[in-house]
Design a protein around this motif. Structure first.
Motif, PDB file in Angstrom:
ATOM      1  N   ASN A  59     -34.920  13.742  30.901  1.00  0.00           N
ATOM      2  CA  ASN A  59     -34.417  12.383  31.078  1.00  0.00           C
ATOM      3  C   ASN A  59     -33.409  12.079  29.982  1.00  0.00           C
ATOM      4  O   ASN A  59     -33.421  12.690  28.922  1.00  0.00           O
ATOM      5  CB  ASN A  59     -35.556  11.354  31.103  1.00  0.00           C
ATOM      6  N   VAL A  60     -32.526  11.141  30.264  1.00  0.00           N
ATOM      7  CA  VAL A  60     -31.427  10.832  29.355  1.00  0.00           C
ATOM      8  C   VAL A  60     -31.929  10.282  28.028  1.00  0.00           C
ATOM      9  O   VAL A  60     -31.411  10.618  26.964  1.00  0.00           O
ATOM     10  CB  VAL A  60     -30.455   9.834  30.023  1.00  0.00           C
ATOM     11  N   THR A  61     -32.971   9.453  28.067  1.00  0.00           N
ATOM     12  CA  THR A  61     -33.487   8.806  26.861  1.00  0.00           C
ATOM     13  C   THR A  61     -34.017   9.812  25.844  1.00  0.00           C
ATOM     14  O   THR A  61     -33.799   9.668  24.643  1.00  0.00           O
ATOM     15  CB  THR A  61     -34.605   7.809  27.220  1.00  0.00           C
ATOM     16  N   ALA A  62     -34.710  10.838  26.333  1.00  0.00           N
ATOM     17  CA  ALA A  62     -35.323  11.815  25.432  1.00  0.00           C
ATOM     18  C   ALA A  62     -34.385  12.959  25.052  1.00  0.00           C
ATOM     19  O   ALA A  62     -34.748  13.812  24.250  1.00  0.00           O
ATOM     20  CB  ALA A  62     -36.588  12.387  26.081  1.00  0.00           C
ATOM     21  N   THR A  63     -33.176  12.963  25.595  1.00  0.00           N
ATOM     22  CA  THR A  63     -32.232  14.051  25.307  1.00  0.00           C
ATOM     23  C   THR A  63     -31.935  14.213  23.814  1.00  0.00           C
ATOM     24  O   THR A  63     -31.850  15.356  23.328  1.00  0.00           O
ATOM     25  CB  THR A  63     -30.924  13.851  26.096  1.00  0.00           C
ATOM     26  N   PRO A  64     -31.775  13.129  23.026  1.00  0.00           N
ATOM     27  CA  PRO A  64     -31.534  13.318  21.586  1.00  0.00           C
ATOM     28  C   PRO A  64     -32.634  14.128  20.892  1.00  0.00           C
ATOM     29  O   PRO A  64     -32.354  14.902  19.972  1.00  0.00           O
ATOM     30  CB  PRO A  64     -31.483  11.879  21.055  1.00  0.00           C
ATOM     31  N   ILE A  65     -33.891  13.970  21.345  1.00  0.00           N
ATOM     32  CA  ILE A  65     -35.001  14.735  20.765  1.00  0.00           C
ATOM     33  C   ILE A  65     -34.830  16.212  21.097  1.00  0.00           C
ATOM     34  O   ILE A  65     -35.010  17.087  20.240  1.00  0.00           O
ATOM     35  CB  ILE A  65     -36.350  14.224  21.295  1.00  0.00           C
ATOM     36  N   ALA A  66     -34.455  16.498  22.352  1.00  0.00           N
ATOM     37  CA  ALA A  66     -34.233  17.891  22.760  1.00  0.00           C
ATOM     38  C   ALA A  66     -33.096  18.503  21.950  1.00  0.00           C
ATOM     39  O   ALA A  66     -33.161  19.672  21.558  1.00  0.00           O
ATOM     40  CB  ALA A  66     -33.908  17.944  24.254  1.00  0.00           C
ATOM     41  N   LYS A  67     -32.060  17.715  21.667  1.00  0.00           N
ATOM     42  CA  LYS A  67     -30.913  18.226  20.903  1.00  0.00           C
ATOM     43  C   LYS A  67     -31.304  18.520  19.456  1.00  0.00           C
ATOM     44  O   LYS A  67     -30.851  19.504  18.866  1.00  0.00           O
ATOM     45  CB  LYS A  67     -29.760  17.219  20.954  1.00  0.00           C
ATOM     46  N   ILE A  68     -32.149  17.669  18.885  1.00  0.00           N
ATOM     47  CA  ILE A  68     -32.612  17.889  17.506  1.00  0.00           C
ATOM     48  C   ILE A  68     -33.431  19.177  17.430  1.00  0.00           C
ATOM     49  O   ILE A  68     -33.259  19.997  16.521  1.00  0.00           O
ATOM     50  CB  ILE A  68     -33.447  16.695  17.012  1.00  0.00           C
ATOM     51  N   LEU A  69     -34.323  19.368  18.411  1.00  0.00           N
ATOM     52  CA  LEU A  69     -35.170  20.562  18.423  1.00  0.00           C
ATOM     53  C   LEU A  69     -34.372  21.820  18.754  1.00  0.00           C
ATOM     54  O   LEU A  69     -34.849  22.929  18.553  1.00  0.00           O
ATOM     55  CB  LEU A  69     -36.308  20.384  19.427  1.00  0.00           C
ATOM     56  N   ASN A  70     -33.154  21.639  19.273  1.00  0.00           N
ATOM     57  CA  ASN A  70     -32.290  22.773  19.563  1.00  0.00           C
ATOM     58  C   ASN A  70     -31.388  23.111  18.372  1.00  0.00           C
ATOM     59  O   ASN A  70     -30.682  24.111  18.389  1.00  0.00           O
ATOM     60  CB  ASN A  70     -31.416  22.457  20.787  1.00  0.00           C
ATOM     61  N   ASN A  71     -31.456  22.254  17.355  1.00  0.00           N
ATOM     62  CA  ASN A  71     -30.639  22.464  16.160  1.00  0.00           C
ATOM     63  C   ASN A  71     -31.338  23.473  15.246  1.00  0.00           C
ATOM     64  O   ASN A  71     -32.394  23.190  14.687  1.00  0.00           O
ATOM     65  CB  ASN A  71     -30.432  21.128  15.432  1.00  0.00           C
ATOM     66  N   ASP A  72     -30.738  24.653  15.105  1.00  0.00           N
ATOM     67  CA  ASP A  72     -31.368  25.711  14.311  1.00  0.00           C
ATOM     68  C   ASP A  72     -31.600  25.282  12.868  1.00  0.00           C
ATOM     69  O   ASP A  72     -32.637  25.595  12.279  1.00  0.00           O
ATOM     70  CB  ASP A  72     -30.507  26.980  14.344  1.00  0.00           C
ATOM     71  N   GLY A  73     -30.639  24.578  12.290  1.00  0.00           N
ATOM     72  CA  GLY A  73     -30.785  24.130  10.903  1.00  0.00           C
ATOM     73  C   GLY A  73     -32.000  23.254  10.718  1.00  0.00           C
ATOM     74  O   GLY A  73     -32.767  23.421   9.753  1.00  0.00           O
ATOM     75  N   PHE A  74     -32.221  22.345  11.656  1.00  0.00           N
ATOM     76  CA  PHE A  74     -33.372  21.438  11.593  1.00  0.00           C
ATOM     77  C   PHE A  74     -34.681  22.210  11.728  1.00  0.00           C
ATOM     78  O   PHE A  74     -35.615  22.028  10.939  1.00  0.00           O
ATOM     79  CB  PHE A  74     -33.267  20.381  12.694  1.00  0.00           C
TER      80      PHE A  74
END
Length: 225
Positions: free
Chosen positions: A103-118
């Motif tokens: 869903n669009v709302t939770a996409t920022p969370i998915a992007k953060i978890l896809n960030n290797d540095g994070f």
């Protein structure tokens, strides 16, 4: 092509006549024109690069979520072996059902978890914390040292992508000709969610999904020839 190859650590996408591929190794069997026909007017509201990058993040979300779940369980003082089992089961369940949760709302969370540095930084903090039992015991947390080795093993399986490759290999042996790929299902759901958000979803969802399957299978057949 030059833009796609420049900088291996930089996310890139490449549009081809029969689909879109990204530097994450994902192939989407739909084109810019196909998306425009699928959800008219969507690309005027949101750039194609943004949508595809978000789809990539959802595709890889099982890795980060399963790994973070393991660390959470261990710090909640669950037995490391049990925590490992739960993490692996969660990975498999999420892997096969990711599109349901898109869903669009939770996409920022998915992007953060896809960030290797994070993910690397957080994993290092959790793993280092496990090795300093004197410190965390002062917080009322007791962790078996074996949790470090289980954690490193899971990190290797998830972030290096070995588990994902194993699942893909097994699917390639069991999936039928008409099976739609995981990344296509995820992008499909993301397009539907965005279409609902901007009010440009014109067709019935089931008809849209059938059309995406038809297009995906057409490109697969074309490749084999």
């Amino acid at each position: 092509m030059e833009n796609f190859q420049r900088g291996r650590n930089e996310w890139q996408m490449l549009e081809l006549p029969d689909g879109i591929t990204t530097s994450e190794g994902n192939w989407y069997h739909i084109t810019r024109d196909g998306i425009e026909n699928y959800v008219p007017g969507l690309l005027k509201e949101f750039p194609l690069e943004r949508i595809i990058r978000e789809a990539d993040a959802w595709v890889k979300s099982s890795d980060g979520l399963a790994l973070m779940l393991y660390f959470f369980l261990v710090y909640a003082m669950v037995n490391p072996l049990i925590a490992t089992g739960i993490s692996l089961l969660f990975y498999v369940a999420w892997y096969f059902n990711t599109s349901v949760f898109v869903n669009v709302t939770a996409t920022p969370i998915a992007k953060i978890l896809n960030n290797d540095g994070f993910v690397y930084t957080l994993s290092a903090i959790f793993l280092i914390g496990m090795t300093f039992n004197d410190f965390i015991s002062g917080l009322g947390i007791t962790i078996d040292f074996s949790a470090v080795w289980y954690g490193l093993g899971l990190f290797f399986l998830y972030k290096v992508g070995l588990l994902g490759m194993l699942v893909k290999f097994m699917l390639s042996k069991t999936s039928g000709k008409k099976a739609i790929s995981r990344q296509d299902r995820i992008l499909n759901m993301l397009l539907i969610r965005y279409g609902m958000k901007v009010g440009s979803l014109t067709g019935k969802v089931q008809e849209m999904e059938k059309e995406l399957i038809r297009v995906a299978n057409y490109h697969k057949t074309k490749k084999k020839k």
